[in-house]
Design a protein around this motif. Sequence first.
Motif, PDB file in Angstrom:
ATOM      1  N   UNK A  91      41.047  85.291  34.179  1.00  0.00           N
ATOM      2  CA  UNK A  91      42.481  85.177  33.874  1.00  0.00           C
ATOM      3  C   UNK A  91      43.239  84.537  35.035  1.00  0.00           C
ATOM      4  N   UNK A  92      44.243  83.766  34.675  1.00  0.00           N
ATOM      5  CA  UNK A  92      45.142  83.210  35.692  1.00  0.00           C
ATOM      6  C   UNK A  92      46.528  83.828  35.506  1.00  0.00           C
ATOM      7  N   UNK A  93      47.072  84.378  36.573  1.00  0.00           N
ATOM      8  CA  UNK A  93      48.411  84.975  36.471  1.00  0.00           C
ATOM      9  C   UNK A  93      49.433  83.838  36.475  1.00  0.00           C
ATOM     10  N   UNK A  94      50.255  83.791  35.419  1.00  0.00           N
ATOM     11  CA  UNK A  94      51.260  82.724  35.354  1.00  0.00           C
ATOM     12  C   UNK A  94      52.664  83.226  35.677  1.00  0.00           C
ATOM     13  N   UNK A  95      52.872  84.538  35.495  1.00  0.00           N
ATOM     14  CA  UNK A  95      54.150  85.140  35.902  1.00  0.00           C
ATOM     15  C   UNK A  95      53.906  86.574  36.326  1.00  0.00           C
ATOM     16  N   UNK A  96      54.779  87.044  37.187  1.00  0.00           N
ATOM     17  CA  UNK A  96      54.667  88.447  37.619  1.00  0.00           C
ATOM     18  C   UNK A  96      56.060  89.066  37.632  1.00  0.00           C
ATOM     19  N   UNK A 112      67.814  99.833  40.883  1.00  0.00           N
ATOM     20  CA  UNK A 112      66.547  99.385  40.286  1.00  0.00           C
ATOM     21  C   UNK A 112      66.783  98.480  39.078  1.00  0.00           C
ATOM     22  N   UNK A 113      67.893  98.735  38.360  1.00  0.00           N
ATOM     23  CA  UNK A 113      68.220  97.854  37.218  1.00  0.00           C
ATOM     24  C   UNK A 113      68.476  96.438  37.726  1.00  0.00           C
ATOM     25  N   UNK A 114      69.208  96.345  38.835  1.00  0.00           N
ATOM     26  CA  UNK A 114      69.528  95.018  39.397  1.00  0.00           C
ATOM     27  C   UNK A 114      68.288  94.314  39.956  1.00  0.00           C
ATOM     28  N   UNK A 115      67.361  95.110  40.477  1.00  0.00           N
ATOM     29  CA  UNK A 115      66.211  94.502  41.166  1.00  0.00           C
ATOM     30  C   UNK A 115      65.037  94.179  40.233  1.00  0.00           C
ATOM     31  N   UNK A 116      65.122  94.648  38.975  1.00  0.00           N
ATOM     32  CA  UNK A 116      63.978  94.509  38.058  1.00  0.00           C
ATOM     33  C   UNK A 116      63.804  93.069  37.585  1.00  0.00           C
ATOM     34  N   UNK A 117      62.575  92.712  37.297  1.00  0.00           N
ATOM     35  CA  UNK A 117      62.315  91.418  36.657  1.00  0.00           C
ATOM     36  C   UNK A 117      61.408  90.519  37.466  1.00  0.00           C
ATOM     37  N   UNK A 118      61.564  89.218  37.210  1.00  0.00           N
ATOM     38  CA  UNK A 118      60.737  88.205  37.872  1.00  0.00           C
ATOM     39  C   UNK A 118      61.485  87.782  39.137  1.00  0.00           C
ATOM     40  N   UNK A 119      61.322  88.551  40.207  1.00  0.00           N
ATOM     41  CA  UNK A 119      62.118  88.373  41.423  1.00  0.00           C
ATOM     42  C   UNK A 119      61.197  88.120  42.607  1.00  0.00           C
ATOM     43  N   UNK A 120      61.803  87.612  43.710  1.00  0.00           N
ATOM     44  CA  UNK A 120      60.963  87.268  44.863  1.00  0.00           C
ATOM     45  C   UNK A 120      60.376  88.516  45.532  1.00  0.00           C
ATOM     46  N   UNK A 124      56.630  94.049  45.790  1.00  0.00           N
ATOM     47  CA  UNK A 124      56.899  95.370  46.380  1.00  0.00           C
ATOM     48  C   UNK A 124      57.365  96.382  45.330  1.00  0.00           C
ATOM     49  N   UNK A 125      57.405  95.943  44.080  1.00  0.00           N
ATOM     50  CA  UNK A 125      57.836  96.867  43.020  1.00  0.00           C
ATOM     51  C   UNK A 125      56.719  97.859  42.711  1.00  0.00           C
ATOM     52  N   UNK A 126      57.097  99.040  42.295  1.00  0.00           N
ATOM     53  CA  UNK A 126      56.100 100.088  42.003  1.00  0.00           C
ATOM     54  C   UNK A 126      55.301  99.738  40.753  1.00  0.00           C
TER      55      UNK A 126
END
Length: 251
Positions: free
Chosen positions: A200-205, A228-236, A240-242
């Motif tokens: 598998x190739x990871x294309x998004x995280x 956490x609502x503000x920080x969630x998603x496809x972020x730089x 470090x997200x749990x």
Amino acid sequence: MTTNYADRFQQKDAVASYEGEEYGAESYSSCIWRRQRPVLEQIVKDFRAAHSGPVRLLDFACGTGRVLSTLELLVDAADGVDISENMVAVARTKCTKARLLVGDVLAKPELLAASYDVISCFRFLLNTEPALRARILRRLRQTLRTPDGLLLVNVHGNSHSLRHPAILWRRWRERGGKSNAMLNEMSPTETRKLLAECGFEVVRQFGFGVLPPTIYRTPLRGAAQAIDRQLAGDRCWNNWAIDMLFVCCPR
Ligand SMILES: C[S@@+](CC[C@H](N)C(=O)[O-])C[C@H]1O[C@@H](n2cnc3c(N)ncnc32)[C@H](O)[C@@H]1O
């Protein structure tokens, strides 16, 4: 006490605890799921919009149907498979159109259809035995449509997150004890390496939950949820997200 992960959710009390405590209305996991669910829905909607034929989905280790009951509505056909009859019994009450199957896909490969367009796998990889991780991922790879299928894999314990010190503390406190707590962690790098080894190739995280969950048990809970609502998603900072969600294509 050591239990095989395949046995952990066999008994009704474990199922009741998963539903009522782990996913109780105000639990930490429910907060994370409220952030994750719309993201997951959008990924599947986008896939379907870009895809010409009917979309067939598999939710591997579907458990009580949390993810499957959401995604089955967005695709043309859906299967859920799990090794615990009692977990699947709850999924049957939530899912309206998915085909639900019970069994071990390694011992009974025929449980799975020949090909799926989308495979989801939530809260399984981290806690199953390391030797099984690759075997299961390779089996999923065999059944994922090539080249444009999608694997959505979740790892709900990042060793590079701010929760890590609390996990170290609990491991130390419970050393040699009888606790059955799951204190496993995987890093983003370790997960990506495993996924690559399995084709598998990871294309998004995506990442969900940056602050330590202990804050959710204090009067600062509301503020923690808002942050956490503000920080969630496809972020730089998603390394470090749990709770991590990897969107993968076959290599
Ligand atoms: C923590 S639950 C997650 C359920 C669901 N995916 C969710 O996110 O809510 C883990 C699930 O993995 C299932 N499981 C464990 N080992 C398995 C295996 N070898 N094959 C299929 N399911 C398995 C368990 O029965 C349990 O339902």
